[in-house]
Design an enzyme around this catalytic site. Structure first.
Site, mmCIF file in Angstrom:
data_model
loop_
_atom_site.group_PDB
_atom_site.id
_atom_site.type_symbol
_atom_site.label_atom_id
_atom_site.label_comp_id
_atom_site.label_asym_id
_atom_site.label_seq_id
_atom_site.Cartn_x
_atom_site.Cartn_y
_atom_site.Cartn_z
ATOM 1 N N ASP A 29 101.992 36.247 99.324
ATOM 2 C CA ASP A 29 101.726 37.402 98.454
ATOM 3 C C ASP A 29 103.001 38.224 98.297
ATOM 4 O O ASP A 29 103.387 38.971 99.200
ATOM 5 C CB ASP A 29 100.607 38.274 99.027
ATOM 6 N N GLU A 40 105.599 41.120 96.826
ATOM 7 C CA GLU A 40 105.677 42.438 96.200
ATOM 8 C C GLU A 40 106.996 42.484 95.442
ATOM 9 O O GLU A 40 107.996 41.884 95.879
ATOM 10 C CB GLU A 40 105.603 43.565 97.231
ATOM 11 N N ASP A 43 102.100 35.232 91.404
ATOM 12 C CA ASP A 43 103.193 35.018 92.356
ATOM 13 C C ASP A 43 104.002 33.763 92.042
ATOM 14 O O ASP A 43 105.237 33.807 91.994
ATOM 15 C CB ASP A 43 102.632 34.919 93.783
ATOM 16 N N HIS A 54 98.450 46.285 98.942
ATOM 17 C CA HIS A 54 99.738 46.134 98.260
ATOM 18 C C HIS A 54 100.921 46.142 99.213
ATOM 19 O O HIS A 54 102.061 46.149 98.750
ATOM 20 C CB HIS A 54 99.931 47.162 97.144
ATOM 21 N N ASP A 98 98.356 42.143 102.807
ATOM 22 C CA ASP A 98 97.537 41.402 101.841
ATOM 23 C C ASP A 98 97.409 39.939 102.265
ATOM 24 O O ASP A 98 96.337 39.337 102.148
ATOM 25 C CB ASP A 98 98.138 41.496 100.441
#
Length: 222
Positions: free
Chosen positions: A36, A38, A135, A192, A197
């Site tokens: 995941d 960011e 992603d 987030h 996550d």
């Protein structure tokens, strides 16, 4: 009497465990790598290019139902080096958490070394698990194109757990929080935060395996 009750309780627990274990079915893959990202973002303008600023991956073994290893790296953006206030508030990633960290090229090299040790050297079968297709369909390929980086072939197949969840339940979820709620799994950490996550997605993955769901790739890049 107390000893008898303890033995009886133990037998009941073992019997329940055996029934529970029988619902877990053999998976197509040895390992699932929960990912995941960011990335840089803003709520007042479109950030071009977006750059990954947190790169977390968890190695999940379906046989043990455990996360066995973790890769976690904050990444220094090169184009928009200053994180926006919105990005900081959304992700909880502070400016000093990405300053002086590796850029994406070095991060990918370090990740490949980790993957070699965790799966490639063993010739293990594996796939990635994401919450959505962004992603690996959008974020990583676009950044690789922008900086002229070769994208590893293993990033081109993955499981969008939202699609798998819909297959299992008949309901397409709005997101991670909805899946946690429907499975009665408490949310942990900060939404987030990439690593948090990943841990919550891994909990969803575990719960689905325990319910006898057999995963297969939902998304492939050509």
């Amino acid at each position: 009497m107390r000893i008898f009750r303890s033995l009886l309780a133990h037998r009941n627990i073992m019997a329940t465990a055996q029934v529970f274990k029988s619902t877990v079915k053999t998976q197509e893959f040895d390992y699932f790598f929960v990912l995941d990202f960011e990335a840089t973002c803003d709520n007042t303008r479109k950030v071009i290019p977006q750059e990954i600023i947190e790169f977390p991956v968890l190695k999940f073994n379906w046989k043990s139902l455990q996360v066995e290893s973790e890769f976690h790296q904050y990444v220094q953006p090169r184009v928009h080096r200053e994180l926006s206030p919105f990005c900081i508030e959304l992700t909880g990633i502070l400016q000093d958490m990405v300053d002086h960290q590796p850029h994406i090229e070095e991060t990918l090299q370090n990740f490949h070394k980790w993957m070699t040790a965790e799966a490639l050297k063993q010739n293990a079968t594996f796939t990635f698990v994401t919450c959505g297709d962004w992603d690996l369909k959008t974020m990583l390929p676009s950044q690789c194109r922008y900086f002229g980086i070769d994208n590893q072939p293993y990033f081109k197949r993955w499981i969008n757990i939202k699609k798998a969840f819909a297959d299992l339940t008949g309901v397409f979820p709005k997101g991670m929080m909805a899946m946690l709620h429907q499975l009665h799994i408490p949310h942990i950490g900060r939404h987030h935060s990439g690593i948090d996550d990943c841990r919550n997605i891994a909990a969803i993955l575990k719960a689905m395996v325990e319910r006898g769901y057999v995963f297969s790739n939902t998304s492939i890049l050509t």
